[in-house]
Each structure stands twice: as C-alpha cells, then as structure tokens.
Design a protein around this motif. Structure first.
Motif, PDB file in Angstrom:
ATOM      1  N   TYR A 292       1.649   5.105   1.132  1.00  0.00           N
ATOM      2  CA  TYR A 292       1.374   5.959   2.464  1.00  0.00           C
ATOM      3  C   TYR A 292       0.542   7.154   1.746  1.00  0.00           C
ATOM      4  O   TYR A 292       0.940   7.661   0.522  1.00  0.00           O
ATOM      5  N   ASP A 293      -0.204   7.725   2.516  1.00  0.00           N
ATOM      6  CA  ASP A 293      -1.085   8.740   2.302  1.00  0.00           C
ATOM      7  C   ASP A 293      -0.371   9.980   1.718  1.00  0.00           C
ATOM      8  O   ASP A 293      -0.728  10.675   0.933  1.00  0.00           O
ATOM      9  N   ASP A 294       0.684  10.230   2.224  1.00  0.00           N
ATOM     10  CA  ASP A 294       1.642  11.368   2.012  1.00  0.00           C
ATOM     11  C   ASP A 294       2.271  11.437   0.716  1.00  0.00           C
ATOM     12  O   ASP A 294       3.072  12.218   0.263  1.00  0.00           O
TER      13      ASP A 294
ATOM     14  N   GLU B 271       0.751  -1.235   0.125  1.00  0.00           N
ATOM     15  CA  GLU B 271       0.031  -0.043   0.000  1.00  0.00           C
ATOM     16  C   GLU B 271       0.919   1.185   0.160  1.00  0.00           C
ATOM     17  O   GLU B 271       1.936   1.372   0.504  1.00  0.00           O
TER      18      GLU B 271
END
Length: 234
Positions: free
Chosen positions: A110-112, A108
């Motif tokens: 990372y959102d950042d 996955e």
C-alpha cells in the motif's frame, strides 16, 4: 478518533496482509480460475467475492489458534468449491495457491505503508510486524525494502500459534523489549489483530480501508481508513 498519550507508546506493531500489503491478480478471481483450469477444475470467477466471504469463518472460528497449514489449504479449497469447483483435484489446487501466498512478488505494498513506517522510526518508535502467515518475514522486509524500518517480526508459522493467541503478541513484545502497556497493534482484523492485542494488554487501532466498520466495537477503539491517519493518534 481517540488520541493516545504519546509518552506511553514506545512500539507500534502491524499486521502484514491487507494492512501493509495486498494480494495481486494471482489471488483474485481470475487467478483462481487459471489455477483451477490447469488441473481441469472449472469455477465461476463471478462467485469469488461471495465464496471468499462465506469461507472466512474457517479462519475466524479456530478455537486453539495453533498454526497448521492445513487450515489455510482447507480455507482455499472452500473458496474453490463455493466457486463451483468439484473433484479430487480441488485440494491439490488449493495447496498450490496456498504455497504461492508465501511468494512476495505476488503482492503489492500500500502507498501509505513505507512513509508511515519511516515516520514512526524517525519519531524514535520501534516498529514490528506480527503475521498469521507462513511467509518469511525476513524475505518480506527485503523484497519491499523495509529492512531498515521494521525492527521486530513474528510469524505464526515460526511461533506456532496464530493471532489472536496471546503468546504471539507476548513474543513480539519480548523481542522489542517493551511492555504491553507501551505498545500499539494496528491491523485490519477485529478478532485477530485488535481483540488479540487488547487481551494481551496492548492498545489497538482497527484499519478499515473500505470504510466498512463492524457494528460492535470495543469501547474507545480508534478506527482509521488509511495508515496516514495513524500518526495523529500518537
């Protein structure tokens, strides 16, 4: 955090695993248990975190830094054994787990990661990745829709040497067309990412998402907990 001279930075390079992406369930305790059970190897998932930490020296204490997939298989086998796995099938299980590490859908992002890469690109900076993985970095960029955001990539499996060997950093700099003094390396490993980059003449930022910081750091080394903190340093 120490702010850097923005006029001197033309390129920012990133580590991949645990910096831009993180492993999913396949590479967690239960994933190891299932992979081992398929070959009749019994392990205790509760010992996974301790086994991983205790096996880290295998990757950290490599002297020649020549890429060899057997090193990673040995590391994975050590985790299995420290989880209680025994028998001739341990190495076969370790090899299968290692091979799956190259498959992007097991990870996955990372959102950042994407927003920060996009922001750097919009500021006119070149963005690259340098990875100690056998994963195809072209496939990585495509899978995570980063093709237009990452301009340069070098993997140890392709290059032949692993971070912190200077040559893999030099190869990335050459592909980006920038000097070491104009470049910044961002990664989660003090030895592989930070110390390797500094020895190559680059600047570096240590990413520690957990907040845990090693006791002995190079002088004036910026440490961040999120990539969202990076743009303020530039």
């Amino acid at each position: 955090m120490t702010q850097m001279d923005p006029d001197q930075i033309r390129a920012v390079f990133f580590d991949v695993d645990f910096t831009l992406i993180y492993p999913g369930p396949t590479f967690q305790a239960e994933g190891y248990r299932r992979a081992c059970a398929e070959s009749g190897v019994e392990v205790d998932p509760a010992r996974f975190d301790q086994a991983t930490a205790a096996s880290s020296f295998i990757l950290d204490e490599v002297e020649e830094q020549i890429y060899n997939h057997d090193l990673f298989i040995h590391y994975t086998a050590s985790i299995i054994e420290r989880m209680g796995g025994r028998g001739p099938q341990v190495v076969d299980v370790a090899r299968r787990i290692f091979e799956q590490w190259a498959v992007n859908h097991h990870f996955e992002m990372y959102d950042d990661a994407a927003p920060v890469l996009k922001g750097l690109q919009e500021r006119g900076l070149k963005v690259g990745v340098i990875s100690n993985s056998h994963r195809s970095l072209d496939a990585f960029r495509e899978h995570f829709s980063l093709t237009g955001l990452i301009h340069v990539s070098v993997s140890s499996a392709e290059h032949g040497y692993m971070k912190p060997h200077r040559s893999i950093f030099d190869a990335a700099l050459d592909r980006a067309g920038v000097t070491a003094a104009e470049s910044l390396m961002v990664g989660d490993s003090l030895k592989h990412d930070v110390e390797g980059a500094l020895k190559a003449g680059m600047r570096a930022v240590l990413l520690r998402r957990s907040g845990e910081v090693p006791p002995h750091l190079p002088a004036n080394l910026p440490v961040i907990r999120s990539l969202f903190e990076l743009p303020a340093l530039l």
